[in-house]
Design a protein around this motif. Structure first.
Motif, mmCIF file in Angstrom:
data_model
loop_
_atom_site.group_PDB
_atom_site.id
_atom_site.type_symbol
_atom_site.label_atom_id
_atom_site.label_comp_id
_atom_site.label_asym_id
_atom_site.label_seq_id
_atom_site.Cartn_x
_atom_site.Cartn_y
_atom_site.Cartn_z
ATOM 1 N N ASP A 1 25.588 33.470 28.646
ATOM 2 C CA ASP A 1 27.036 33.347 28.854
ATOM 3 C C ASP A 1 27.792 33.582 27.555
ATOM 4 O O ASP A 1 28.862 34.204 27.547
ATOM 5 C CB ASP A 1 27.372 31.953 29.391
ATOM 6 C CG ASP A 1 26.819 31.729 30.789
ATOM 7 O OD1 ASP A 1 26.657 32.726 31.513
ATOM 8 O OD2 ASP A 1 26.542 30.566 31.147
ATOM 9 N N GLN A 2 27.233 33.108 26.444
ATOM 10 C CA GLN A 2 27.899 33.291 25.156
ATOM 11 C C GLN A 2 27.970 34.772 24.789
ATOM 12 O O GLN A 2 29.000 35.261 24.314
ATOM 13 C CB GLN A 2 27.160 32.510 24.069
ATOM 14 C CG GLN A 2 27.814 32.615 22.690
ATOM 15 C CD GLN A 2 27.125 31.744 21.666
ATOM 16 O OE1 GLN A 2 26.512 30.736 22.018
ATOM 17 N NE2 GLN A 2 27.226 32.120 20.396
ATOM 18 N N GLN A 3 26.884 35.492 25.044
ATOM 19 C CA GLN A 3 26.882 36.931 24.748
ATOM 20 C C GLN A 3 27.893 37.662 25.611
ATOM 21 O O GLN A 3 28.623 38.547 25.137
ATOM 22 C CB GLN A 3 25.476 37.500 24.962
ATOM 23 C CG GLN A 3 24.449 36.987 23.946
ATOM 24 C CD GLN A 3 23.037 37.477 24.262
ATOM 25 O OE1 GLN A 3 22.798 38.076 25.306
ATOM 26 N NE2 GLN A 3 22.098 37.207 23.348
ATOM 27 N N THR A 4 27.963 37.287 26.879
ATOM 28 C CA THR A 4 28.942 37.906 27.782
ATOM 29 C C THR A 4 30.364 37.605 27.316
ATOM 30 O O THR A 4 31.238 38.482 27.303
ATOM 31 C CB THR A 4 28.751 37.376 29.218
ATOM 32 O OG1 THR A 4 27.432 37.666 29.652
ATOM 33 C CG2 THR A 4 29.757 38.021 30.168
ATOM 34 N N PHE A 5 30.609 36.356 26.945
ATOM 35 C CA PHE A 5 31.939 35.951 26.503
ATOM 36 C C PHE A 5 32.341 36.708 25.238
ATOM 37 O O PHE A 5 33.472 37.205 25.119
ATOM 38 C CB PHE A 5 31.938 34.439 26.240
ATOM 39 C CG PHE A 5 33.309 33.830 26.138
ATOM 40 C CD1 PHE A 5 34.053 33.575 27.277
ATOM 41 C CD2 PHE A 5 33.850 33.516 24.907
ATOM 42 C CE1 PHE A 5 35.316 33.007 27.188
ATOM 43 C CE2 PHE A 5 35.108 32.951 24.810
ATOM 44 C CZ PHE A 5 35.840 32.703 25.949
ATOM 45 N N GLU A 6 31.419 36.814 24.273
ATOM 46 C CA GLU A 6 31.724 37.515 23.023
ATOM 47 C C GLU A 6 32.001 38.999 23.284
ATOM 48 O O GLU A 6 32.867 39.602 22.638
ATOM 49 C CB GLU A 6 30.569 37.353 22.046
ATOM 50 C CG GLU A 6 30.432 35.929 21.501
ATOM 51 C CD GLU A 6 29.202 35.746 20.630
ATOM 52 O OE1 GLU A 6 28.278 36.582 20.751
ATOM 53 O OE2 GLU A 6 29.158 34.784 19.843
ATOM 54 N N ARG A 7 31.267 39.577 24.241
ATOM 55 C CA ARG A 7 31.506 40.988 24.569
ATOM 56 C C ARG A 7 32.885 41.172 25.195
ATOM 57 O O ARG A 7 33.619 42.099 24.852
ATOM 58 C CB ARG A 7 30.419 41.478 25.527
ATOM 59 C CG ARG A 7 30.587 42.950 25.964
ATOM 60 C CD ARG A 7 29.442 43.375 26.857
ATOM 61 N NE ARG A 7 29.330 42.548 28.051
ATOM 62 C CZ ARG A 7 30.094 42.737 29.152
ATOM 63 N NH1 ARG A 7 31.014 43.699 29.173
ATOM 64 N NH2 ARG A 7 29.925 41.952 30.198
ATOM 65 N N LEU A 8 33.256 40.247 26.078
ATOM 66 C CA LEU A 8 34.546 40.368 26.767
ATOM 67 C C LEU A 8 35.723 40.210 25.809
ATOM 68 O O LEU A 8 36.699 40.970 25.879
ATOM 69 C CB LEU A 8 34.634 39.324 27.887
ATOM 70 C CG LEU A 8 33.719 39.555 29.091
ATOM 71 C CD1 LEU A 8 33.828 38.388 30.062
ATOM 72 C CD2 LEU A 8 34.078 40.856 29.804
ATOM 73 N N ILE A 9 35.653 39.216 24.913
ATOM 74 C CA ILE A 9 36.789 38.999 24.019
ATOM 75 C C ILE A 9 36.876 40.087 22.951
ATOM 76 O O ILE A 9 37.893 40.184 22.253
ATOM 77 C CB ILE A 9 36.723 37.609 23.345
ATOM 78 C CG1 ILE A 9 35.462 37.458 22.489
ATOM 79 C CG2 ILE A 9 36.792 36.507 24.378
ATOM 80 C CD1 ILE A 9 35.385 36.123 21.756
ATOM 81 N N GLY A 10 35.823 40.903 22.828
ATOM 82 C CA GLY A 10 35.872 42.004 21.882
ATOM 83 C C GLY A 10 36.456 43.278 22.470
ATOM 84 O O GLY A 10 36.678 44.255 21.749
ATOM 85 N N ASP B 1 41.401 45.448 25.760
ATOM 86 C CA ASP B 1 42.402 44.935 26.697
ATOM 87 C C ASP B 1 41.700 44.200 27.830
ATOM 88 O O ASP B 1 40.476 44.221 27.958
ATOM 89 C CB ASP B 1 43.269 46.074 27.262
ATOM 90 C CG ASP B 1 42.416 47.215 27.812
ATOM 91 O OD1 ASP B 1 41.491 46.934 28.598
ATOM 92 O OD2 ASP B 1 42.664 48.385 27.455
ATOM 93 N N GLY B 2 42.492 43.510 28.645
ATOM 94 C CA GLY B 2 41.934 42.718 29.733
ATOM 95 C C GLY B 2 42.489 41.297 29.691
ATOM 96 O O GLY B 2 43.349 40.979 28.854
ATOM 97 N N ILE B 3 42.017 40.462 30.558
ATOM 98 C CA ILE B 3 42.509 39.093 30.625
ATOM 99 C C ILE B 3 41.373 38.148 31.011
ATOM 100 O O ILE B 3 40.506 38.512 31.815
ATOM 101 C CB ILE B 3 43.683 38.964 31.622
ATOM 102 C CG1 ILE B 3 44.262 37.546 31.610
ATOM 103 C CG2 ILE B 3 43.236 39.311 33.046
ATOM 104 C CD1 ILE B 3 45.540 37.405 32.417
ATOM 105 N N LEU B 4 41.356 36.976 30.382
ATOM 106 C CA LEU B 4 40.406 35.923 30.723
ATOM 107 C C LEU B 4 41.199 34.717 31.211
ATOM 108 O O LEU B 4 42.141 34.280 30.542
ATOM 109 C CB LEU B 4 39.565 35.518 29.511
ATOM 110 C CG LEU B 4 38.447 36.479 29.082
ATOM 111 C CD1 LEU B 4 37.855 36.027 27.756
ATOM 112 C CD2 LEU B 4 37.368 36.545 30.143
#
Length: 339
Positions: free
Chosen positions: A310-319, A322-325
Motif C-alpha cells: 500500500d505504501q508503494q502504491t500511495f507513493e506512486r500515486l502522489i508522485g 495530476d489526479g485526486i486522492l
C-alpha cells in the motif's frame, strides 16, 4: 451490594484476621433478619473486626496477586497520559508505575477478569501488570489526580462568581486587543485555558461553546459523542468568546459573519493547534474548536501503518502530475494526520 463470599471469609480466617466465633456471631446477626441488607463480610466490617485493607489482602491472596499501598502516591504525567481519566473512572483503576514499556495498574477487584482483559486491550503498552489496592485509596487517587473537567471548571467559576473579582478585562462589548497578554493570571484567562486543557486531557477532538437563550453550554466531543461539561454562567459569555477570538486572531468587532482562526499553545509540554470557527447565532456567537496534537503529525508513511504494498502504491500515486486522492473517515479516525 452486600458482600457474601464464603471463600473470602475462609481466607480471612486462614490469615488469622477473624476467628470462628467472630464469623459465627456475624452470621447469626445476618440470619436474624435485623441486618437484611448486609452479608457476613459487611457485618465484620461494621463491627470493625476487619477493615478494607484486610479485604484487599484476602482478595489478592485468593487470586495470587500482590497488594499495593497508594497512600502518598504521586503520579507522573506520562503515567496519567497512558491511562487517561475516562479509563480510570470506568474501570476504577490507577497507574502506579510506568517505564520501559511496563505499566503497573492498581485495581480494586482481582476477580473482575473482564475488566482486566479490557484494560489489556485498550492500554497500548508492551507489558501490563496488576496490583490490588483498597477501593478508598483508588478513589482518593482518582479524585486527586483525575479531577474531572466539571470539578476544575466548577471550582474556578465559583471563585469568579463569589464576590467582586477582577476578570482580567471587561466582560462587556468593549475589549482592547492589547489586553491579551496583560494579565495571564486573570481568572477569566485561567478559566478559558482550563476549558481547553481539560478537553485535551479527556482526549476530546472538539470543543463546542454554544450560547443558548438563558445559559452558555460547553460540550466536548469525545469518541465522536458530544458530552456536556460544567458551563460558565451566561454573564461571562461575551468575555469568553472575545478572549478566544483574540487568541485566534479574529476580529472582535465583527459579530455578524462567520470567522476562522487558529490558536497555538502548549499543554502538558506538548504543542497543540486549535482550529477555531465562530458562527453568529440568535443568542450570540457560537465557537467550535478542533484540537490537533502537533506531536502526532510528525509521522512518515511507515509510522502511519501502511503495509509495504500500500505504501508503494500511495507513493506512486502522489508522485503523479495530476489526479485526486480522497481521504475520508469519521471524526478522530486520522484524516489530518494522514494528510
Amino acid at each position: 451490594m452486600p458482600v457474601k463470599d464464603d471463600y473470602l471469609v475462609e481466607t480471612l480466617a486462614d490469615m488469622g484476621l477473624v476467628t470462628n466465633e467472630d464469623v459465627a456471631q456475624a452470621r447469626a446477626e445476618v440470619e436474624s433478619g435485623e441486618f437484611t441488607e448486609q452479608g457476613v463480610i459487611d457485618r465484620l466490617l461494621a463491627t470493625q473486626i476487619i477493615n478494607s485493607a484486610h479485604i484487599t489482602q484476602a482478595k489478592a491472596i485468593q487470586f495470587g496477586m500482590e497488594t499495593v499501598d497508594l497512600s502518598g502516591l504521586t503520579l507522573k504525567d506520562d503515567a496519567l497520559q497512558i491511562l487517561p481519566r475516562h479509563i480510570a473512572n470506568k474501570y476504577k483503576c490507577v497507574p502506579v508505575y510506568f517505564g520501559e514499556g511496563t505499566l503497573i495498574v492498581a485495581i480494586t477487584d482481582p476477580s473482575d477478569l473482564d475488566s482486566m482483559d479490557s484494560l489489556r486491550h485498550v492500554l497500548k503498552v508492551d507489558n501490563l501488570e496488576f496490583r490490588v489496592a483498597t477501593e478508598e485509596q483508588v478513589a482518593e487517587v482518582i479524585t486527586k489526580h483525575y479531577a474531572t473537567a466539571e470539578e476544575s471548571v466548577a471550582g474556578m467559576i465559583q471563585d469568579m462568581t463569589e464576590g467582586e473579582i477582577d476578570l482580567g478585562f471587561d466582560t462587556g462589548e468593549k475589549l482592547d486587543e492589547d489586553q491579551e497578554g496583560s494579565d495571564a493570571d486573570a481568572p477569566l484567562i485561567k478559566l478559558v485555558n482550563t476549558l481547553i486543557a481539560e478537553a485535551y486531557k479527556t482526549r476530546a477532538s472538539d470543543i463546542h461553546i454554544e450560547p443558548l437563550e438563558k445559559r452558555l453550554r460547553v460540550r466536548y466531543r469525545i469518541d465522536g459523542c458530544l458530552q456536556e461539561v460544567q458551563s460558565p454562567p451566561k454573564k461571562l459569555q461575551n468575555a469568553i468568546i472575545s478572549r478566544l477570538k483574540i487568541q485566534a486572531a479574529m476580529s472582535i468587532a465583527e459579530k455578524r459573519i462567520p470567522q476562522d482562526g487558529r490558536i497555538q499553545l502548549e499543554i502538558m509540554g506538548k504543542p497543540i493547534d486549535l482550529r477555531v470557527n465562530s458562527l453568529p447565532t440568535v443568542h450570540g456567537e457560537s465557537i467550535v474548536m478542533r484540537i490537533l496534537d502537533k506531536s502526532g503529525l510528525k509521522l512518515g508513511l511507515t509510522e502511519l501503518g501502511f503495509l509495504t504494498d500500500d505504501q508503494q502504491t500511495f507513493e506512486r500515486l502522489i508522485g503523479l502530475p495530476d489526479g485526486i486522492l480522497l481521504v475520508t473517515g469519521p471524526t478522530g479516525s486520522g484524516k489530518t494526520t494522514t494528510l
